[in-house]
Design a protein around this motif. Sequence first.
Motif, PDB file in Angstrom:
ATOM      1  N   THR A  11       0.835  -1.202   0.000  1.00 42.71           N
ATOM      2  CA  THR A  11       0.000   0.000   0.000  1.00 42.71           C
ATOM      3  C   THR A  11       0.872   1.257   0.000  1.00 42.71           C
ATOM      4  N   SER A  16      -4.548   6.152   2.125  1.00 41.16           N
ATOM      5  CA  SER A  16      -4.886   7.053   3.245  1.00 41.16           C
ATOM      6  C   SER A  16      -5.430   8.400   2.765  1.00 41.16           C
ATOM      7  N   SER A  19      -8.732   9.468   3.979  1.00 43.99           N
ATOM      8  CA  SER A  19      -8.757   9.772   5.417  1.00 43.99           C
ATOM      9  C   SER A  19      -8.275  11.201   5.665  1.00 43.99           C
ATOM     10  N   PRO A  68      -9.097   5.749  10.178  1.00 52.00           N
ATOM     11  CA  PRO A  68      -9.044   4.798   9.057  1.00 52.00           C
ATOM     12  C   PRO A  68     -10.306   4.890   8.203  1.00 52.00           C
ATOM     13  N   HIS A  72      -8.898   0.737   4.578  1.00 54.67           N
ATOM     14  CA  HIS A  72      -8.115   0.156   5.688  1.00 54.67           C
ATOM     15  C   HIS A  72      -8.937  -0.931   6.384  1.00 54.67           C
ATOM     16  N   ARG A  73     -10.211  -0.657   6.583  1.00 55.72           N
ATOM     17  CA  ARG A  73     -11.052  -1.627   7.312  1.00 55.72           C
ATOM     18  C   ARG A  73     -11.243  -2.908   6.493  1.00 55.72           C
ATOM     19  N   THR A  90       3.412  -1.768   3.867  1.00 55.09           N
ATOM     20  CA  THR A  90       2.979  -0.400   3.593  1.00 55.09           C
ATOM     21  C   THR A  90       4.158   0.542   3.503  1.00 55.09           C
ATOM     22  N   LEU A  96      -2.795   3.983  10.165  1.00 55.92           N
ATOM     23  CA  LEU A  96      -4.215   3.740   9.889  1.00 55.92           C
ATOM     24  C   LEU A  96      -4.524   2.276   9.584  1.00 55.92           C
ATOM     25  N   HIS A  97      -3.559   1.523   9.071  1.00 56.65           N
ATOM     26  CA  HIS A  97      -3.813   0.079   8.906  1.00 56.65           C
ATOM     27  C   HIS A  97      -4.052  -0.557  10.283  1.00 56.65           C
ATOM     28  N   GLY A 100      -7.223   0.540  11.843  1.00 54.87           N
ATOM     29  CA  GLY A 100      -8.340  -0.090  11.132  1.00 54.87           C
ATOM     30  C   GLY A 100      -8.532  -1.535  11.550  1.00 54.87           C
TER      31      GLY A 100
END
Length: 233
Positions: A11, A16, A19, A68, A72-73, A90, A96-97, A100
């Motif tokens: 990623t 992101s 976000s 997130p 991410h979720r 990443t 945020l991963h 999430g």
Amino acid sequence: MSQIRNIVILTGAGISAESGIDTFRSAGGLWEQHRVEDVATPEAFSRDPDLVLRFYDMRRAAIQEKVPNAAHRALAELDAQWNGNLLIVTQNVDDLHERGGARRVLHMHGEHLKAWCTSCDIRSHWRGTLIDRPCCPVCQARTLRPDVVWFGEMPYRMGEIHAALREADLFVSIGTSGAVYPAAGLVRTARELGLQTLELNLERSQGSNWFHETRLGPATEVVPDWVAEVLGG
Ligand code: NAD
């Protein structure tokens, strides 16, 4: 998808973006009005440490305000449900991963929420500022720097990333421009190893020609759709 067992996902800043964290590209190649060479190289840090520390203090504070998004979720859901090997590599330095819900995450470019003591070489969790030259919690030296890989420095854990690719059947790249090496070269390695390759991105990238398939759209749409397909199939 039925023959897919082990997956490596790369990623980048694009995951992101929704976000509210600017990608490097969307900012016109500038980070908060700064050129990369002025804030994201070891030379910049030697030349003007206050500028660099202030810049990262700002970004560290800013990411803690962000949350997130659905992409991410969705990856966290895949991580929770996927029985085969899965590694989310990443390039992002935000968390945020993890927030999430993902667990199998490797930060190849370091993390905003860690500080690295160049005296004792220990990395500590860090939420506050570094401009005031706080002591390292381990050795007390005042030699903390952001634990972020700057341009010209070696990304972390490349051996683990290549080992995961050797075991994998599928390589998926999400929201990255394919401009920053060695991350951008991972798709070529994946192809050489015979993996299936899929790119999910807002627009075609410099690396698009290397992928078997590219699906275009915002990460919050294309990533949940792809995860549903993988888990459903
Ligand atoms: P980049 O800025 O070079 O490229 C961003 C990519 O994301 C582009 O391909 C763009 O098309 C895509 N994108 C933009 N919005 C998107 C969306 N809503 N959905 C899906 N894709 C979208 O970023 P990079 O390739 O990651 O490389 C730049 C370097 O800077 C990396 O090390 C990167 O991690 C770092 N960086 C990190 C953050 C972060 O931690 N959030 C933010 C900016 C830059």
